[in-house]
Enzyme design. Structure first.
Site, PDB file in Angstrom:
ATOM      1  N   LYS A 197      -2.593 -19.090  -0.594  1.00 50.44           N
ATOM      2  CA  LYS A 197      -2.799 -18.516   0.740  1.00 50.44           C
ATOM      3  C   LYS A 197      -3.789 -17.357   0.657  1.00 50.44           C
ATOM      4  CE  LYS A 197      -1.224 -15.292   3.293  1.00 50.44           C
ATOM      5  NZ  LYS A 197      -2.364 -14.906   4.133  1.00 50.44           N
ATOM      6  N   GLU A 271       0.628  -8.119  -8.808  1.00 44.70           N
ATOM      7  CA  GLU A 271      -0.480  -7.199  -9.099  1.00 44.70           C
ATOM      8  C   GLU A 271      -0.665  -6.362  -7.843  1.00 44.70           C
ATOM      9  OE1 GLU A 271      -3.487  -5.392  -8.985  1.00 44.70           O
ATOM     10  OE2 GLU A 271      -4.796  -7.143  -9.191  1.00 44.70           O
ATOM     11  N   CYS A 305      -8.121  -2.258  -6.203  1.00 42.93           N
ATOM     12  CA  CYS A 305      -6.801  -1.762  -6.595  1.00 42.93           C
ATOM     13  C   CYS A 305      -6.902  -0.800  -7.776  1.00 42.93           C
ATOM     14  CB  CYS A 305      -5.870  -2.915  -6.920  1.00 42.93           C
ATOM     15  SG  CYS A 305      -6.612  -4.146  -7.976  1.00 42.93           S
ATOM     16  N   GLU A 402      -2.523   5.309  -1.980  1.00 44.88           N
ATOM     17  CA  GLU A 402      -3.710   4.470  -2.127  1.00 44.88           C
ATOM     18  C   GLU A 402      -4.438   4.431  -0.787  1.00 44.88           C
ATOM     19  OE1 GLU A 402      -3.021   0.203  -2.738  1.00 44.88           O
ATOM     20  OE2 GLU A 402      -4.521   0.263  -4.315  1.00 44.88           O
TER      21      GLU A 402
HETATM   22  P1  NDP Z   1      -0.864  -7.056   2.055  1.00 47.96           P
HETATM   23  O1  NDP Z   1      -0.064  -6.806   0.849  1.00 47.96           O
HETATM   24  O2  NDP Z   1      -0.173  -7.159   3.364  1.00 47.96           O
HETATM   25  O3  NDP Z   1      -1.705  -8.415   1.882  1.00 47.96           O
HETATM   26  C1  NDP Z   1      -1.872  -9.151   0.696  1.00 47.96           C
HETATM   27  C2  NDP Z   1      -1.589 -10.635   0.928  1.00 47.96           C
HETATM   28  O4  NDP Z   1      -0.193 -10.834   1.197  1.00 47.96           O
HETATM   29  C3  NDP Z   1      -2.319 -11.216   2.135  1.00 47.96           C
HETATM   30  O5  NDP Z   1      -2.651 -12.551   1.884  1.00 47.96           O
HETATM   31  C4  NDP Z   1      -1.251 -11.110   3.204  1.00 47.96           C
HETATM   32  O6  NDP Z   1      -1.470 -11.973   4.272  1.00 47.96           O
HETATM   33  C5  NDP Z   1      -0.007 -11.500   2.433  1.00 47.96           C
HETATM   34  N1  NDP Z   1       1.248 -11.070   3.028  1.00 47.96           N
HETATM   35  C6  NDP Z   1       1.461 -10.088   3.963  1.00 47.96           C
HETATM   36  N2  NDP Z   1       2.780  -9.978   4.234  1.00 47.96           N
HETATM   37  C7  NDP Z   1       3.416 -10.883   3.453  1.00 47.96           C
HETATM   38  C8  NDP Z   1       4.797 -11.234   3.261  1.00 47.96           C
HETATM   39  N3  NDP Z   1       5.770 -10.616   3.908  1.00 47.96           N
HETATM   40  N4  NDP Z   1       5.096 -12.206   2.365  1.00 47.96           N
HETATM   41  C9  NDP Z   1       4.122 -12.818   1.668  1.00 47.96           C
HETATM   42  N5  NDP Z   1       2.808 -12.537   1.816  1.00 47.96           N
HETATM   43  C10 NDP Z   1       2.456 -11.578   2.682  1.00 47.96           C
HETATM   44  O7  NDP Z   1      -2.009  -5.976   2.136  1.00 47.96           O
HETATM   45  P2  NDP Z   1      -2.737  -5.474   3.471  1.00 47.96           P
HETATM   46  O8  NDP Z   1      -3.811  -6.395   3.784  1.00 47.96           O
HETATM   47  O9  NDP Z   1      -1.748  -5.223   4.559  1.00 47.96           O
HETATM   48  O10 NDP Z   1      -3.301  -4.071   2.992  1.00 47.96           O
HETATM   49  C11 NDP Z   1      -2.481  -2.899   3.101  1.00 47.96           C
HETATM   50  C12 NDP Z   1      -2.713  -1.981   1.951  1.00 47.96           C
HETATM   51  O11 NDP Z   1      -2.366  -2.649   0.753  1.00 47.96           O
HETATM   52  C13 NDP Z   1      -4.153  -1.573   1.746  1.00 47.96           C
HETATM   53  O12 NDP Z   1      -4.493  -0.480   2.512  1.00 47.96           O
HETATM   54  C14 NDP Z   1      -4.178  -1.271   0.282  1.00 47.96           C
HETATM   55  O13 NDP Z   1      -3.732   0.031   0.071  1.00 47.96           O
HETATM   56  C15 NDP Z   1      -3.179  -2.241  -0.302  1.00 47.96           C
HETATM   57  N6  NDP Z   1      -3.806  -3.421  -0.911  1.00 47.96           N
HETATM   58  C16 NDP Z   1      -3.867  -3.489  -2.254  1.00 47.96           C
HETATM   59  C17 NDP Z   1      -4.474  -4.564  -2.861  1.00 47.96           C
HETATM   60  C18 NDP Z   1      -4.562  -4.665  -4.330  1.00 47.96           C
HETATM   61  O14 NDP Z   1      -5.341  -5.461  -4.856  1.00 47.96           O
HETATM   62  N7  NDP Z   1      -3.783  -3.921  -5.062  1.00 47.96           N
HETATM   63  C19 NDP Z   1      -5.109  -5.630  -2.087  1.00 47.96           C
HETATM   64  C20 NDP Z   1      -4.939  -5.498  -0.673  1.00 47.96           C
HETATM   65  C21 NDP Z   1      -4.322  -4.419  -0.127  1.00 47.96           C
HETATM   66  P3  NDP Z   1      -2.353 -11.518   5.528  1.00 47.96           P
HETATM   67  O15 NDP Z   1      -3.651 -11.001   5.050  1.00 47.96           O
HETATM   68  O16 NDP Z   1      -2.534 -12.779   6.215  1.00 47.96           O
HETATM   69  O17 NDP Z   1      -1.526 -10.495   6.238  1.00 47.96           O
END
Ligand code: NDP
Length: 492
Positions: A197, A271, A305, A402
């Site tokens: 996904k 991660e 990240c 973050e």
């Molecule tokens: P999320 O953790 O929400 O998104 C990561 C992935 O998980 C996306 O594909 C998202 O889908 C999916 N997802 C969201 N909710 C669920 C759930 N309940 N169960 C399973 N999968 C889920 O990150 P955000 O996009 O909301 O970003 C928020 C913050 O997270 C950022 O500001 C940053 O600080 C951090 N972040 C860190 C990352 C890293 O690599 N460490 C990467 C991204 C974000 P969808 O996009 O469709 O909501």
């Protein structure tokens, strides 16, 4: 164009020197108006009947409509992955599996320009990053794991490695195609099939990847792509037919997934976020360190990240370093992601821009001093000026949370012991950087820093052969290298 200059400090003005625009041709990629789900090798309309729009964060233009997978769609995708696993893929000769992975790697190389433009359009990152970092590394991951596919017994001698089954993989929006490669390449090399996904705001390169799978004649059902939002990810996590979940994203969602899977026997790797310390000693090569600091936090708009978002500077060089850094910031070019001169592109989404603004406002309220270079931003789209905060206390939110944007917090230290203490004073533990000319000091520091990766005299370097992952709230499990294969295998 609006002028959003915000100068509370004076850095020497750079020469007024305009580059001629050097835009990459955008017509190399043609998006469909609508993309269905990729299940059992076919593009299918979602049973949910729902679609959503994906836009370019740089222009807010609509790029395509994409299917939103509901529980029934996820079920069909997991079923297709199971079927492919049991009736072909897991029993295939490992050297045959390797052939498909090599083919995918070659096709990624051949189509890299098209995919790089798609990545920059959908995600907002500068073309020079998608072209020179994301695409070469994505292909390198497939090449690397293709090489392991028929050597698993050598990688894990006397342990009889076997695949896990169906892997559910959930990826974020900061490196869409690269994260796909980090997830799919080791899973397939180990003999698993996958349902992936992509993030809601960046589904397009994963959808173009379905075309790469077809070109490589990958058997139907080995790779399935379900687009959607967080609810789609949650359905995948809960599906009883999934043997392993690999998640990259926020710590908050990672914790929710871990709670959901507790006691189910489903394998899990997480991660998650980071708040890395980039530590600069007074004996470092200062100009190189400045480049490392800039690369550490402004690369990919800080949507990284492992970004070096906390700069720890030895007090004796604080003033020359901050002055040079501010001057360097005035030369960063913010704007059109498809322009090859652009250093800092668009923020990935409106929601992320609001989150950055909120944290930056908290930094000012708590008493940190903000510096933003003079900078002209496009009127449309989501943008944030590269920002440095000085006078930061460790307790401030900008030093703890973050931000995931182009925002650096500067702190100081006097002794190596104090640097270690401050660097480890975080809930995260993903990465760190050390700048010094002394090899012995590098080793002393790396022994004490509680971070999965420590870069020495460089930052944000990635290689498929090298394991990557965190401690504490940055998650568990490793991706890359032999360690990355292990996460997709079970042993007798
Ligand atoms: P999320 O953790 O929400 O998104 C990561 C992935 O998980 C996306 O594909 C998202 O889908 C999916 N997802 C969201 N909710 C669920 C759930 N309940 N169960 C399973 N999968 C889920 O990150 P955000 O996009 O909301 O970003 C928020 C913050 O997270 C950022 O500001 C940053 O600080 C951090 N972040 C860190 C990352 C890293 O690599 N460490 C990467 C991204 C974000 P969808 O996009 O469709 O909501």
């Amino acid at each position: 164009m609006t002028d959003v200059a915000k100068r509370k400090d004076v850095a020497p003005a750079p020469l007024e020197w305009e580059y001629a625009p050097a835009p990459e041709a955008r017509d190399i990629v043609r998006f469909e108006e609508r993309y269905g789900l990729f299940v059992a090798g076919e593009h299918v309309d979602p049973k949910s009947g729902q679609w959503f729009a994906t836009i370019s964060p740089a222009s807010e233009e609509l790029l395509a409509e994409v299917a939103l997978a509901g529980p029934e769609d996820v079920d069909l995708a997991v079923g297709a992955a199971r079927e492919a696993y049991e009736n072909g893929w897991s029993g295939l000769r490992p050297s045959e599996r390797a052939k498909y992975l090599f083919r995918i790697a070659r096709i990624l190389q051949e189509r890299s320009r098209e995919l790089a433009v798609a990545e920059s359009l959908d995600g907002g990152k500068p073309i020079k990053e998608s072209r020179d970092v994301d695409l070469p590394l994505a292909a390198a991951h497939f090449f690397y794991y293709a090489g392991w596919a028929d050597k698993l017994e050598y990688a894990f001698p006397n342990r009889r490695p076997r695949p896990l089954g169906v892997a559910g993989q959930i990826i974020p929006w900061n490196f869409p195609l690269l994260m796909l490669a980090w997830k799919i390449a080791p899973a397939l090399a180990a003999g698993n099939t996958v349902v992936l996904k992509p993030a809601e705001t960046t589904p397009l390169t994963a959808l173009l990847f379905t075309d790469v799978c077809r070109q490589a004649e990958l058997p139907p059902g080995v790779v399935n792509i379900v687009t959607g939002d967080g609810s789609t990810g949650a359905h995948l996590v809960k599906h009883p037919g999934v043997n392993k979940i690999a998640f990259t994203g926020s710590t908050e969602v990672g914790k929710a997934i871990q709670r959901e899977l507790a006691g189910t026997g489903t394998h899990l790797t997480l991660e998650l976020g980071g708040k890395a310390a980039n530590i600069v000693f007074d004996d470092c090569a200062l100009d190189q360190a400045i480049e490392g600091i800039v690369n550490g936090i402004y690369f990919n708009q800080g949507h990284v990240c492992c970004a070096g978002s906390r700069l720890l500077v030895q007090e004796s060089i604080y003033e020359p370093l901050v002055s040079k850094l501010k001057r360097r910031l005035t030369t960063l070019r913010v704007g059109d992601p498809l322009d090859k001169n652009t250093d800092v592109g668009a923020v990935n989404s409106k929601a992320q821009l609001e989150r950055i603004r909120e944290l930056v406002a908290s930094g000012e309220e708590e008493g940190a001093e903000i510096y933003q270079p003079p900078c002209r931003l496009p009127e449309k789209g989501y943008w944030f000026v590269p920002t440095v905060f000085t006078n930061v206390a460790q307790s401030y939110r900008i030093a703890q949370e973050e931000i995931f944007g182009p925002v650096l917090s500067v702190l100081t230290f006097r002794t190596p012991e104090e640097a270690v203490e401050k660097a480890n004073n975080t809930a995260y533990g993903l990465s760190a950087g050390v700048w010094t000319e002394k090899g012995s000091r590098i080793l002393w520091m790396t022994e004490r820093l509680r971070a999965g990766v420590v870069w020495a005299n460089t930052f944000n370097r990635f290689d498929p052969t090298s394991p990557f992952g965190g401690y504490k709230e940055s998650g568990f499990g490793r991706e890359g290298g032999r360690h990355g294969l292990e996460a997709y295998l079970t042993f007798d």
